[in-house]
Design a protein around this motif. Structure first.
Motif, PDB file in Angstrom:
ATOM      1  N   TYR A  37       0.821  -1.204   0.000  1.00 19.82           N
ATOM      2  CA  TYR A  37       0.000   0.000   0.000  1.00 19.82           C
ATOM      3  C   TYR A  37       0.855   1.254   0.000  1.00 19.82           C
ATOM      4  O   TYR A  37       2.011   1.243   0.391  1.00 19.82           O
ATOM      5  CB  TYR A  37      -0.938   0.004   1.214  1.00 19.82           C
ATOM      6  N   ASN A  38       0.250   2.327  -0.436  1.00 17.76           N
ATOM      7  CA  ASN A  38       0.879   3.637  -0.420  1.00 17.76           C
ATOM      8  C   ASN A  38       0.487   4.303   0.891  1.00 17.76           C
ATOM      9  O   ASN A  38      -0.695   4.471   1.175  1.00 17.76           O
ATOM     10  CB  ASN A  38       0.385   4.447  -1.624  1.00 17.76           C
ATOM     11  N   GLU A  39       1.460   4.687   1.687  1.00 24.15           N
ATOM     12  CA  GLU A  39       1.175   5.294   2.989  1.00 24.15           C
ATOM     13  C   GLU A  39       0.398   6.598   2.870  1.00 24.15           C
ATOM     14  O   GLU A  39      -0.253   7.019   3.820  1.00 24.15           O
ATOM     15  CB  GLU A  39       2.472   5.512   3.765  1.00 24.15           C
ATOM     16  N   ASP A  40       0.450   7.234   1.705  1.00 22.96           N
ATOM     17  CA  ASP A  40      -0.297   8.474   1.493  1.00 22.96           C
ATOM     18  C   ASP A  40      -1.766   8.217   1.168  1.00 22.96           C
ATOM     19  O   ASP A  40      -2.542   9.156   1.066  1.00 22.96           O
ATOM     20  CB  ASP A  40       0.328   9.285   0.355  1.00 22.96           C
ATOM     21  N   GLN A 148       7.422   2.264  -1.263  1.00 27.87           N
ATOM     22  CA  GLN A 148       8.099   3.549  -1.409  1.00 27.87           C
ATOM     23  C   GLN A 148       8.556   3.706  -2.852  1.00 27.87           C
ATOM     24  O   GLN A 148       9.013   2.740  -3.457  1.00 27.87           O
ATOM     25  CB  GLN A 148       9.326   3.614  -0.487  1.00 27.87           C
ATOM     26  N   ARG A 155       6.003   6.646  -9.379  1.00 28.76           N
ATOM     27  CA  ARG A 155       4.749   6.563  -8.639  1.00 28.76           C
ATOM     28  C   ARG A 155       4.703   5.223  -7.917  1.00 28.76           C
ATOM     29  O   ARG A 155       4.975   4.186  -8.511  1.00 28.76           O
ATOM     30  CB  ARG A 155       3.598   6.667  -9.626  1.00 28.76           C
ATOM     31  N   PRO A 156       4.354   5.216  -6.621  1.00 32.23           N
ATOM     32  CA  PRO A 156       4.284   3.947  -5.902  1.00 32.23           C
ATOM     33  C   PRO A 156       3.196   3.052  -6.487  1.00 32.23           C
ATOM     34  O   PRO A 156       2.169   3.525  -6.943  1.00 32.23           O
ATOM     35  CB  PRO A 156       3.926   4.344  -4.470  1.00 32.23           C
ATOM     36  N   SER A 158       0.467   0.097  -5.770  1.00 30.21           N
ATOM     37  CA  SER A 158      -0.281  -0.576  -4.722  1.00 30.21           C
ATOM     38  C   SER A 158      -0.724  -1.909  -5.293  1.00 30.21           C
ATOM     39  O   SER A 158      -1.063  -2.001  -6.469  1.00 30.21           O
ATOM     40  CB  SER A 158      -1.501   0.242  -4.303  1.00 30.21           C
TER      41      SER A 158
END
Length: 168
Positions: A37-40, A148, A155-156, A158
């Motif tokens: 997952y992307n933390e953002d 990351q 771009r990360p 997911s």
């Protein structure tokens, strides 16, 4: 009138709930999945996992969260619709201790789901051990891995990896 974004979000939530219900009620021998997952964008992970965790919360078994240093807030657990009386959290620091704890917890059969955070890929042996433990305890295990960007401007990605005989 709903916008197209609202319609897509509603459709995604409905699909997530239907999938969660099918997975939670399926006659499985155990399941290990990696959730990248992307933390953002924590809402994306919540959209996918929360319906499943809510379904599993109806079982008599516990839900175990092996978290890094963060603590689950009582308010978040309640607002997410998870049973506060069935959610257990253990903060782990060392990744090997986290992995070993996850394996032991899955094997017991006392937990419907065990969720752990790891930053590195699993070895084939680690995945085999986790799968065997999940099958023995008829439980689900989710490995949460933040993604990351590797290069500036990248771009990360997911992803949800489901390792199961149910999916081909």
């Amino acid at each position: 009138m709903y916008s197209s974004h609202q319609n897509r979000a509603y459709g995604s939530r409905r699909l997530a709930k239907e999938t969660a219900g099918a997975l939670a009620q399926a006659e499985t021998r155990g399941l290990i999945s990696e959730v990248m997952y992307n933390e953002d964008q924590p809402w994306m992970t919540q959209l996918v996992l929360l319906p499943l965790l809510q379904q599993l919360g109806q079982q008599s078994r516990w839900q175990l969260w092996l978290t890094p240093q963060q603590r689950l807030s009582r308010e978040w657990v309640e607002s997410a619709g998870l049973p506060l009386t069935k959610v257990m959290q253990v903060s782990q620091m060392n990744p090997q201790v986290t992995l070993d704890s996850m394996i032991r917890a899955l094997e017991t059969g006392n937990y419907s789901v065990v969720i752990a955070w790891l930053h590195d890929d699993l070895t084939d042996d680690e995945h085999r051990r986790l799968t065997a433990a999940a099958e023995k305890g008829n439980a689900m295990g989710f490995l949460m891995r933040p993604v990351q960007p590797s290069l500036p401007g990248d771009r990360p990605r997911s992803a949800l990896r489901i390792h199961s005989g149910m999916v081909h």
